[in-house]
Motif scaffolding. Structure first.
Motif, PDB file in Angstrom:
ATOM      1  N   VAL A 109      -2.854  -2.413   4.912  1.00 37.59           N
ATOM      2  CA  VAL A 109      -2.273  -2.903   3.659  1.00 37.59           C
ATOM      3  C   VAL A 109      -2.656  -4.343   3.363  1.00 37.59           C
ATOM      4  CG1 VAL A 109      -0.053  -3.894   4.449  1.00 37.59           C
ATOM      5  CG2 VAL A 109      -0.174  -2.648   2.262  1.00 37.59           C
ATOM      6  N   LEU A 132       0.037  -3.672  -5.433  1.00 40.13           N
ATOM      7  CA  LEU A 132      -0.110  -2.273  -5.024  1.00 40.13           C
ATOM      8  C   LEU A 132      -0.200  -1.354  -6.233  1.00 40.13           C
ATOM      9  CD1 LEU A 132       2.429  -2.153  -2.045  1.00 40.13           C
ATOM     10  CD2 LEU A 132      -0.049  -1.894  -1.879  1.00 40.13           C
ATOM     11  N   HIS A 157       7.915   3.746  -3.176  1.00 38.84           N
ATOM     12  CA  HIS A 157       7.325   3.013  -2.055  1.00 38.84           C
ATOM     13  C   HIS A 157       8.402   2.294  -1.242  1.00 38.84           C
ATOM     14  CE1 HIS A 157       5.190  -0.547  -0.250  1.00 38.84           C
ATOM     15  NE2 HIS A 157       4.486   0.458   0.230  1.00 38.84           N
ATOM     16  N   ASP A 186       3.514  -8.568  -4.377  1.00 43.70           N
ATOM     17  CA  ASP A 186       2.826  -7.540  -3.594  1.00 43.70           C
ATOM     18  C   ASP A 186       3.013  -6.152  -4.200  1.00 43.70           C
ATOM     19  OD1 ASP A 186       1.576  -9.034  -1.702  1.00 43.70           O
ATOM     20  OD2 ASP A 186       2.766  -8.341  -0.002  1.00 43.70           O
ATOM     21  N   GLU A 187       4.201  -5.890  -4.719  1.00 50.42           N
ATOM     22  CA  GLU A 187       4.442  -4.586  -5.336  1.00 50.42           C
ATOM     23  C   GLU A 187       3.588  -4.416  -6.594  1.00 50.42           C
ATOM     24  OE1 GLU A 187       8.959  -3.401  -4.043  1.00 50.42           O
ATOM     25  OE2 GLU A 187       8.738  -5.072  -5.447  1.00 50.42           O
ATOM     26  N   SER A 193      -3.439  -1.702  -8.036  1.00 54.97           N
ATOM     27  CA  SER A 193      -4.497  -1.063  -7.248  1.00 54.97           C
ATOM     28  C   SER A 193      -4.553   0.437  -7.489  1.00 54.97           C
ATOM     29  CB  SER A 193      -4.287  -1.343  -5.756  1.00 54.97           C
ATOM     30  OG  SER A 193      -4.384  -2.725  -5.483  1.00 54.97           O
ATOM     31  N   LEU A 211      -4.460  -5.375   0.158  1.00 55.45           N
ATOM     32  CA  LEU A 211      -3.715  -5.059  -1.054  1.00 55.45           C
ATOM     33  C   LEU A 211      -2.446  -5.872  -1.188  1.00 55.45           C
ATOM     34  CD1 LEU A 211      -3.938  -1.187  -0.608  1.00 55.45           C
ATOM     35  CD2 LEU A 211      -5.377  -2.574  -2.106  1.00 55.45           C
ATOM     36  N   ALA A 212      -1.723  -6.051  -0.103  1.00 53.20           N
ATOM     37  CA  ALA A 212      -0.402  -6.694  -0.125  1.00 53.20           C
ATOM     38  C   ALA A 212      -0.278  -7.614   1.088  1.00 53.20           C
ATOM     39  CB  ALA A 212       0.699  -5.631  -0.125  1.00 53.20           C
ATOM     40  N   LEU A 226      -5.651   1.859  -1.194  1.00 51.91           N
ATOM     41  CA  LEU A 226      -4.240   2.229  -1.321  1.00 51.91           C
ATOM     42  C   LEU A 226      -3.992   3.628  -0.769  1.00 51.91           C
ATOM     43  CD1 LEU A 226      -1.393   1.567  -2.421  1.00 51.91           C
ATOM     44  CD2 LEU A 226      -2.115   2.603  -4.587  1.00 51.91           C
TER      45      LEU A 226
END
Length: 502
Positions: free
Chosen positions: A458, A356, A382, A352-353, A359, A461-462, A430
């Protein structure tokens, strides 16, 4: 509510996926699908391995395995790479597999037959180079030389430097990649399609892509080639031409592959194949590809849908330039990149990181450099920001309908609904998420609403982080469990490959 069929370019199983692949059409398609579903649309994503791309022959030769074995092993690994990055598909196409092989080959020959019988195709004589010592047709992966567009070293039929496409007899200083003796040029006949009205094709490009950069590149190709598209070719790897002997193999065009994906879509949904003529156009078809596949995704479907009776083209095409690492293009052959399998095995950073961070790079009309130091800085910022916000507001969970969240965010001027697919840009999504992460007013007055909206924003994206926020539980593969730790350069050293040798 709108229905969508998203078709990211099929990956070639000459190796497994690296982040250069992921950052382009695959992550974009997944984020787009999740964002569209979030606003109430119906979305199907279908993808599969490009097993008949002749570039897989080189790694098969080097590995001393058959192309079929290489495709099977890498195709399965690619599917797993997508899953490990949270990229879901409703159907996975394996043209060599038991389910798809017969129907896939039959559809390619059906389309060729339709074009031949309908008069939409023509036979063209061309000069094809053959290796004197082996008799091999030196095309595709076997052909090296210099690009006729920019003059830099190139191979196959597309320059990775400038994106220019060319035929075998157009490449400068041609030679075989292998030590096969000098080239012998022979006249061959193959089937081609040609647009009756190239100017009309050019005018339709603006309906397919909003990018003037990619549109101009497409127009340049159209004017240099006369809007011709190859349908058959010499060679010994591909779908066998069962119609006639003009070209041993039927070219595995992205468009024909997508028509086959449409057959899967029809079986999955009970709706007509949207790339077949006569079907109600209630499903929008969006293709996604890198610039190296600009011709395959943007031009070829326009030409073929006008030359192959019973077919229709895409509604929109989303393209991107390459992601670079240390200033050079990610490359499977040079082992220059960050491979998804290494990322999945690395416990210091979550997928997920990476989603992000990718993105944030705004991959589109320009090449973008993946900077490891910038990744570490972003991840640590983050983690601290998210960790401090969750620690302060803690975990009050309340079931709030998505519709209520959507209306609340719209009322606050946060973009959550989009009229055009190009407007759903990962970097913009994002930015909306990060802005809400810093919204202290709602976080303090109604922590549960703030948290639910954070998960809503989110999720495209994640998705793992969104699940953590909704459940209040820290997942083993998620971000929250890592929020108290800093990522350091040593954590990533083993997964960053900068080798340059061939």
């Amino acid at each position: 509510m709108t229905r969508y069929l998203l078709l990211p370019m099929q990956p070639t199983p000459n190796g497994t996926l690296h982040l250069g692949h992921i950052a382009g059409p695959y992550l974009r398609a997944d984020i787009l699908a999740r964002a569209l579903r979030r606003q109430g649309d119906e979305v199907s994503v279908i993808c599969g391995a490009d097993v008949y791309e002749n570039w897989i022959q080189l790694p098969a030769l080097r590995s001393n395995v058959s192309p079929e074995t290489l495709c099977r092993n890498n195709g399965n690994a690619i599917h797993e790479d997508l899953r490990s990055m949270g990229i879901g598909v409703e159907s996975w196409i394996d043209p060599l597999g038991e389910v798809d092989s017969g129907a896939y080959a039959a559809l390619h020959n059906e389309l060729l037959d339709r074009g031949v019988r309908g008069g939409g195709l023509f036979l063209k004589s061309e000069r094809i180079p053959y290796a004197e010592n082996t008799g091999r047709a030196v095309t595709g992966v076997w052909l090296l030389g210099r690009c006729p567009g920019c003059g830099l070293p190139a191979g196959g039929n597309c320059c990775e430097n400038c994106g220019f496409h060319y035929q075998p007899d157009q490449i400068l200083d041609p030679r075989s990649r292998l030590d096969e003796g000098r080239l012998i040029w022979r006249e061959e006949r193959s089937w081609f399609a040609r647009a009756d009205d190239p100017a009309r094709i050019e005018s339709r490009l603006s309906r397919l892509t909003g990018s003037p950069v990619f549109r101009d590149l497409a127009i340049r190709y159209l004017r240099s080639t006369g809007a011709e598209v190859r349908l058959t070719a010499p060679g010994d790897w591909g779908v066998a031409n069962r119609i006639d002997g003009n070209g041993a193999v039927v070219c595995n065009t992205f468009f024909a592959y997508c028509v086959y994906c449409g057959e899967h879509f029809a079986r999955l949904t009970g709706r007509p194949n949207p790339l077949r003529e006569g079907a109600d156009r209630d499903t929008q078809v969006v293709a996604l590809a890198g610039v190296d596949n600009l011709v395959a995704a943007l031009i070829t479907p326009l030409v073929l849908s006008g030359c192959l009776p019973g077919t229709r083209g895409f509604d929109r095409v989303i393209l991107n330039r390459f992601l670079l690492l240390d200033g050079a293009k990610f490359s499977t052959s040079r082992r220059h990149g960050i491979w998804v399998s290494d990322v999945a095995a690395n416990k210091a950073i979550s997928t997920d990181e990476l989603r992000l961070f990718l993105s944030s790079l705004s991959l589109g009309e320009d090449e973008v450099n993946f900077d490891v130091a910038a990744l570490i800085q972003f991840v640590n910022w983050h983690r601290r920001r998210l960790g401090s916000r969750i620690a302060e507001g803690e975990m009050e969970i309340r079931d709030i309908p998505a519709g209520a969240i959507l209306q609340m965010l719209k009322g606050r001027g946060i973009p959550v609904q989009y009229a055009a697919v190009e407007d759903i840009r990962p970097d913009a999504l994002l930015a909306a998420y990060l802005a809400w992460l810093s919204n202290d007013d709602v976080r303090r007055s109604d922590p549960a609403l703030w948290r639910a909206a954070l998960a809503f924003l989110v999720e495209p994206l994640a998705p793992l982080l969104a699940a953590e926020l909704r459940s209040g539980r820290k997942g083993e593969e998620g971000i929250l469990i890592r929020a108290g730790r800093d990522l350091v350069d040593a954590d990533l050293r083993s997964i960053v490959h900068l080798q340059q040798e061939n």
